[in-house]
Design a protein around this motif. Structure first.
Motif, PDB file in Angstrom:
ATOM      1  N   ARG A 134      44.907  34.035  42.613  1.00 29.82           N
ATOM      2  CA  ARG A 134      44.801  32.610  42.259  1.00 29.82           C
ATOM      3  C   ARG A 134      43.349  32.154  42.210  1.00 29.82           C
ATOM      4  O   ARG A 134      42.912  31.486  41.271  1.00 29.82           O
ATOM      5  N   ASP A 135      42.592  32.485  43.260  1.00 32.70           N
ATOM      6  CA  ASP A 135      41.182  32.110  43.349  1.00 32.70           C
ATOM      7  C   ASP A 135      40.348  33.381  43.219  1.00 32.70           C
ATOM      8  O   ASP A 135      39.938  33.989  44.214  1.00 32.70           O
ATOM      9  N   ALA A 136      40.095  33.761  41.981  1.00 33.31           N
ATOM     10  CA  ALA A 136      39.500  35.069  41.701  1.00 33.31           C
ATOM     11  C   ALA A 136      38.061  35.142  42.184  1.00 33.31           C
ATOM     12  O   ALA A 136      37.300  34.170  42.122  1.00 33.31           O
ATOM     13  N   ARG A 137      37.691  36.319  42.673  1.00 32.75           N
ATOM     14  CA  ARG A 137      36.289  36.602  42.960  1.00 32.75           C
ATOM     15  C   ARG A 137      35.739  37.418  41.802  1.00 32.75           C
ATOM     16  O   ARG A 137      36.091  38.584  41.629  1.00 32.75           O
TER      17      ARG A 137
ATOM     18  N   SER B 103      41.445  33.486  36.177  1.00 32.41           N
ATOM     19  CA  SER B 103      41.967  34.249  37.305  1.00 32.41           C
ATOM     20  C   SER B 103      43.093  35.166  36.841  1.00 32.41           C
ATOM     21  O   SER B 103      43.646  34.988  35.744  1.00 32.41           O
TER      22      SER B 103
ATOM     23  N   ASN C 256      40.066  44.159  43.789  1.00 28.91           N
ATOM     24  CA  ASN C 256      39.002  43.262  43.335  1.00 28.91           C
ATOM     25  C   ASN C 256      37.799  43.396  44.285  1.00 28.91           C
ATOM     26  O   ASN C 256      37.615  42.608  45.195  1.00 28.91           O
TER      27      ASN C 256
ATOM     28  N   GLY D 117      40.633  37.743  34.491  1.00 26.74           N
ATOM     29  CA  GLY D 117      42.084  37.594  34.477  1.00 26.74           C
ATOM     30  C   GLY D 117      42.691  37.880  33.121  1.00 26.74           C
ATOM     31  O   GLY D 117      43.776  38.474  33.022  1.00 26.74           O
TER      32      GLY D 117
END
Length: 811
Positions: free
Chosen positions: A349-352, A368, A605, A632
């Motif tokens: 959801r909260d991509a790095r 994402s 990730n 994403g």
């Protein structure tokens, strides 16, 4: 060695010499010292504009550290290297030149070509590989791409800056052979093949001499042997001594305005401690770069017509999907059409998308995994669950926050305001809101509203040094002074946030938030910086409950896709890693999901290796690196089979227990490179240890048959056939192995590679030229390269552990 001079070069050189002759000592010394954080001073008397530098390497941040000035964010350097495609790296460089020109930047502070000596290196995501040949090849292509757009590069960090612990003071003790064959090798390849316009010298010391004063490595090797003719800039605040630096070949001391150059350098010449000819040589190098980028009047820039415009988003997406390394696949990928998918993981959801530190840029948007799969899959086929959150520490205040910066003087009067797209304030040098001066500024209020996404106990924190007051919803939770816990000038940037408030908040109900910082500028500071951050963490739910919810979601889907990730406190500039484990309860999450759904796909990730203790218990493992702003969307491309994952490992993945080289912490100020020339796969093979996944490994969505290998002179031709059912790309790797075992040499090493594409049933050839250096070793007695004659095996295959064809040659 660095290139043949053309008539255009000669013409620029004449302009440089004429300009140099018109400068007095003070102007020359001033030019070699940063004017501020990112620029060198303009000298109107010779028609010289201010030269502007900017951090890279995945994007061009520009001179402002703010999300208010967005940049295209490409995948991390480990991802770019994982594509094993110099042409793709060249295209990435071309895009970054385009971004630099858009932002008024003349020189990009990139690429980073230090090696993955130990998997514990905290900044490995910013470097390419454990292998010097692969690193140099990708780095040279990147440099060529950037400079084809008329923008300079500074290849960094010269040299042996392979870890972060005590990086300002550590003395890395490295044998001359290891320096030549490993750590200097990428720089040498790049100087020879790409002719970079700049080099950045590192903070660290090598064999007793700090790199900003290393006469032997800079003047004798870099400039003398290799013929480098660009400028040599210090890493920021690395220059320590005026005489030592100028005699050691350092051209520019950054940042300014207070450095060891400028007035101190001019005075050293007047005192007879420095020859003015040494100053002239440094100025000449700076003016040469200025001429090349087109900011010296009368000199025609190297590039008068920039390359065609590149679609940044499209290229970021292509690099990402071509970098993904499928290390395991038991038929789970690609996803079956119209199958149901349970997407799991906080990072979904909260991509790095990038690593922490100087590589940070602020993209205008981030796709994402949840965004990408939602867009790609049929409606109703995708569910999402958090599962386990790796973020055990606070992050920069971002989602749900609407903030602005209010600047006041000592009387409390507003003297200016600035935007604050998130909770991070980094104003360096003159980068202040309009109307604000350092002399008048007393406080900065980061103020606005926060609308919670969840009900419960929210945690707010502060990163920075000095006096702070934190008020939330009318209550003051903190009013005191933050003091440094360690002697690191960048602790305000890379240090850990400190929790200071834990209010109970309700979803959807906005509250007022204000963090006030009292600004102090120490007199001895080399630059004036306003830097602090408001951090936030959402309510923490019981991990067992979250995992149970994820298990239920997985049990009801055809495929479970779990995204696991590192955090900024695991991989960032400024510190090394303590271990290779995934943070939080993510390993427990994967095991639980895999037990509930045998068709579990794990997406990793991270920018560098992590341990995967469950890897044999899941159906597929896809390494996604830090994939950039379009990560994403690229992930959806690969999972659905619209594109195959194109990556191969640029570094060995294994457990810390088995890793042969793990020492990154100095003892008594020294870090001995005891392993000599045996790092990465060289060390794994020497020690007879089996990693989780070998260097060069990577699967696609088709199969390849290696049919023949032939050698003519030093040209290797490998014929392969796509024996699968869909088109694909193969990376043919050639390793050179001495016919007679030699304990002083690795069992084999990468000597060349080439990518080929073919449709189902088609044959193609990979033609690979073996460089002379592949047959040479550095002789520490004669202090020269020695060509080692004898028999060698040419081993062609898919990885260092999957060698399909062998032939012998005598040289």
């Amino acid at each position: 060695m660095a290139g043949t001079r053309t008539p255009a070069d000669a013409a620029r050189e004449a302009v440089v010499e004429a300009a140099l002759a018109r400068l007095d000592l003070d102007a020359k010394a001033r030019l070699l010292s940063g004017r501020d954080m990112w620029t060198l001073p303009a000298l109107p008397e010779i028609g010289l504009k201010a030269l502007v530098m900017s951090d890279g390497p995945i994007g061009v941040r520009g001179v402002r550290w703010t999300a208010d000035d967005p940049s295209v964010a490409l995948p991390s350097p480990t991802a770019l290297a994982a594509a094993w495609d110099p042409d793709l790296a060249r295209r990435a460089g071309t895009l970054l030149a385009q971004e630099a020109r858009r932002k008024g930047v003349h020189v990009l502070l990139a690429p980073t070509v230090n090696l993955h000596r130990s998997p514990l290196g905290g900044r490995h995501f910013e470097a390419y590989s454990e292998d010097p040949f692969l690193t140099g090849t990708i780095g040279a292509a990147y440099v060529s791409g950037v400079q084809s757009g008329g923008v300079g590069t500074t290849v960094k960090h010269f040299v042996a800056n392979d870890a972060e612990t005590d990086r300002f003071t550590v003395n890395n003790v490295v044998s001359e052979r290891a320096l030549r064959e490993l750590y200097l090798a990428p720089f040498e390849i790049i100087v020879e093949n790409a002719h970079p316009w700049g080099i950045m010298t590192a903070y660290n010391t090598v064999n007793g001499t700090t790199m900003t004063e290393h006469h032997h490595l800079v003047n004798e090797v870099l400039r003398g042997e290799w013929g480098f003719d660009g400028y040599n800039v210090s890493d920021w605040m690395a220059a320590r001594d005026t005489v030592g630096a100028i005699d050691g070949g350092l051209d520019v001391a950054m940042p300014g305005p207070r450095t060891v150059y400028g007035e101190p350098l001019a005075q050293a010449v007047r005192d007879g401690k420095v020859a003015e000819a040494a100053v002239d040589a440094a100025v000449r190098n700076v003016l040469r770069v200025a001429a090349r980028v087109g900011i010296l009047q009368g000199a025609e820039p190297v590039v008068t017509e920039p390359p065609e415009t590149v679609d940044g988003g499209a290229l970021a997406r292509e690099i990402a999907r071509r970098s993904f390394v499928l290390v395991r696949n038991q038929g789970a990928l690609p996803l079956r059409p119209n199958s149901t998918v349970a997407l799991i993981g906080a990072a979904a959801r909260d991509a790095r998308v990038l690593g922490g530190g100087s590589a940070t840029v602020f993209p205008a948007h981030v796709v994402s995994p949840l965004d990408g799969l939602t867009a790609a899959l049929p409606e109703g086929t995708l569910t999402y669950a958090v599962g386990a959150d790796p973020n055990t520490e606070l992050g920069v205040a971002d989602k749900g926050f609407e903030l602005r910066a209010v600047c006041r003087d000592r009387e409390g009067n507003v003297i200016g305001t600035g935007s604050a797209p998130n909770g991070q304030i980094q104003w360096m040098g003159s980068d202040l809101p309009e109307g604000v001066t350092h002399e008048a500024l007393r406080t900065v209020e980061l103020t606005g509203t926060f609308t919670p996404r969840d009900t419960g106990t929210h945690t707010f924190g502060i990163k920075g040094l000095g006096a702070f007051r934190l008020t939330i919803d009318g209550t003051t939770y903190y009013d005191d002074v933050h003091r440094p816990a360690e002697d690191d000038p960048f602790v305000s940037f890379f240090g850990a946030p400190v929790p200071r408030a834990r209010p109970e908040l309700t979803v959807g109900e906005p509250v007022e938030v204000c963090l006030t910082h009292t600004v102090e500028f120490p007199e001895d500071a080399p630059m004036k910086v306003v830097g602090f951050t408001l951090h936030h963490q959402e309510p923490q739910r019981d991990p067992d409950e979250l995992i149970a919810e994820a298990v239920e979601a997985a049990r009801g889907a055809d495929t479970a896709v779990v995204v696991v990730a590192t955090t900024e406190r695991v991989e960032s500039e400024g510190y090394d890693r303590a271990d290779l484990t995934l943070p939080g309860r993510q390993d427990d999450l994967v095991r639980a999901v895999a037990a509930a759904n045998p068709n579990t796909v794990v997406v990793v990730n991270s920018g560098s290796p992590v341990e995967l203790p469950w890897r044999e218990d899941v159906a597929a493992v896809l390494l996604g690196w830090f994939p950039g702003q379009e990560g994403g969307a690229a992930l959806a491309d690969v999972l659905t089979g619209a594109h195959e994952p194109g990556g191969r490992l640029p570094t060995t993945w294994g457990s810390l227990t088995d890793a042969p080289v793990t020492e990154v912490v100095p003892s008594a100020g020294e870090l001995p490179y005891r392993e000599g020339v045996f790092i990465g796969y060289r060390a794994w093979e020497k020690e007879g240890r089996t990693p989780s996944y070998a260097f060069g490994h990577g699967l696609g969505y088709t199969e390849w048959t290696y049919e023949s290998v032939e050698v003519t002179g030093t040209t290797v031709t490998v014929r392969v056939r796509n024996s699968g059912e869909r088109a694909g790309r193969e990376v043919v790797q050639v390793y050179l192995a001495p016919g007679e075992p030699d304990a002083d040499r690795p069992p084999r090493w990468l000597a060349g590679f080439a990518g080929v594409t073919a449709g189902p049933g088609e044959r193609c050839e990979a033609v690979i030229e073996l460089p002379r250096r592949a047959f040479e070793v550095w002789d520490e007695t004669t202090k020269a390269w020695t060509f080692v004659k004898g028999s060698y095996e040419i081993q062609a295959g898919r990885s260092i552990a999957d060698r399909r064809l062998t032939t012998a040659i005598n040289v």
